[in-house]
Design a protein around this motif. Structure first.
Motif, PDB file in Angstrom:
ATOM      1  N   GLU A 175      36.420 125.249  17.503  1.00  4.20           N
ATOM      2  CA  GLU A 175      36.587 124.343  16.377  1.00  4.20           C
ATOM      3  C   GLU A 175      35.424 124.478  15.394  1.00  4.20           C
ATOM      4  O   GLU A 175      35.616 124.459  14.173  1.00  4.20           O
ATOM      5  CB  GLU A 175      36.682 122.901  16.886  1.00  4.20           C
ATOM      6  N   ASP A 210      36.555 125.021  23.511  1.00  3.24           N
ATOM      7  CA  ASP A 210      37.353 124.459  22.414  1.00  3.24           C
ATOM      8  C   ASP A 210      36.453 123.977  21.286  1.00  3.24           C
ATOM      9  O   ASP A 210      36.762 124.179  20.092  1.00  3.24           O
ATOM     10  CB  ASP A 210      38.202 123.297  22.924  1.00  3.24           C
ATOM     11  N   GLU A 211      35.340 123.342  21.637  1.00  8.36           N
ATOM     12  CA  GLU A 211      34.420 122.842  20.605  1.00  8.36           C
ATOM     13  C   GLU A 211      33.809 123.993  19.815  1.00  8.36           C
ATOM     14  O   GLU A 211      33.656 123.917  18.575  1.00  8.36           O
ATOM     15  CB  GLU A 211      33.332 121.995  21.264  1.00  8.36           C
TER      16      GLU A 211
END
Length: 347
Positions: free
Chosen positions: A314, A310-311
């Motif tokens: 992002e 997810d990071e």
């Protein structure tokens, strides 16, 4: 020449000894050939024996037979410690007291005619039909002596106590005792409701209702142990664990330290301490989110991996947005440069 039988002295054939004249009445034989019944007639007023005896024996052939009426067995012999001769008791082996040093006649059976006990009146237990020897200073054998310490009376009713001590020891009860208890039949009956079997010694219940744990007086009902010592798991008949406060047997106890919860036999931990992962049999911890250490690690490894993805996503999105801004700014600068060059050339 005069034959040896015509010689003066002992009347025994070929004996050169002198007649025994040591007593008030002289014997026609020497000491070696005179029957003991010449000196000591049996009974005392019977005629003195005038028959010759063998020098190695103490009586003549007429007095070898047992003195019990109807018995034709020879009297029992013993060696005289003072003379090299065999003496004889008054009775044969079957009628002499079985105590080796006692010469007396065995006591008559009293029930079977012509039958005798094992010992004489002084050494045979006085209990009817008993062939055992009396204890020293008593009139009974050990089996027929009252079981109360210090009492030497004979037992009654084939029990362990005499008439005086064969009384139930329950308060205000005067019924006879029931072996092997010190109580009567009423007070030795199993205390379990509906059971009429005798109590076990030291227990309030019979063998079928006595708890296997020593010293416990609780009824077991249909089990081997009472409810205080039996595993609380349904239908289990095993003993609880020895740990303080334990309520289940080892097979039905949660293996987590200090836990008192029960479990199925194929399950090592209760719901509070079992790992939530399907099929896992390892112990779980509250601080591990109800998972074992292995599954707790795996969860955080997967969570960390997801967070990392997810990071990255992002970051890529932010970079994309920033790249778009930069490209717009670069395009604007190029336009401005083009306009400057164009108008600058016109001037």
């Amino acid at each position: 020449m005069m034959g040896c039988h015509t010689k003066p002295g002992c009347a025994a054939t070929c004996c050169r000894g002198r007649k025994d004249e040591s007593g008030p009445v002289s014997s026609k034989f020497c000491k070696k050939h005179t029957c003991d019944h010449f000196y000591f007639p049996i009974p005392m007023k019977a005629p003195r024996c005038e028959f010759q005896k063998d020098p190695k024996d103490s009586v003549c052939p007429h007095h070898v037979i047992c003195t019990v009426q109807g018995c034709e067995c020879p009297r029992l012999q013993y060696r005289d410690p003072d003379n090299p001769v065999f003496r004889r008791y008054k009775f044969c082996y079957d009628h002499k007291c079985a105590l080796r040093e006692c010469p007396e006649k065995r006591r008559p059976d009293g029930i079977n005619q012509n039958q005798f006990m094992t010992y004489c009146d002084n050494h045979n237990c006085i209990a009817e039909g008993c062939h055992s020897m009396v204890q020293a200073g008593r009139s009974c054998c050990e089996r027929h002596t009252c079981g109360r310490p210090g009492c030497m009376a004979i037992t009654v009713n084939q029990g362990r106590f005499c008439r005086t001590h064969n009384v139930c020891e329950w308060p205000d009860c005067h019924q006879p005792k029931t072996d092997p208890h010190n109580l009567c039949r009423i007070h030795t009956q199993c205390s379990t409701a509906g059971c009429t079997v005798l109590k076990q010694i030291g227990s309030m219940h019979c063998a079928n209702h006595t708890c296997f744990l020593r010293g416990c007086n609780n009824s077991t009902g249909a089990f081997r142990l009472c409810t205080s010592h039996r595993c609380q798991f349904a239908s289990c008949n095993e003993h609880r664990r020895t740990a303080p406060g334990a309520l289940h047997c080892p097979s039905h106890s949660c293996r987590s330290r200090g836990c008192r919860n029960g479990v199925e036999e194929e399950t090592p931990y209760c719901e509070a301490h079992a790992c939530e992962a399907p099929g896992c049999r390892l112990e779980a911890k509250l601080e591990w989110e109800h998972k074992c250490l292995d599954h707790f690690k795996r969860r955080y490894e997967s969570v960390g991996e997801a967070r990392l993805i997810d990071e990255v996503r992002e970051l890529r999105q932010v970079l994309g947005e920033r790249m778009a801004v930069i490209q717009d700014q670069e395009e604007c600068i190029r336009r401005q440069d083009a306009m400057i060059r164009r108008f600058g050339c016109c001037n």
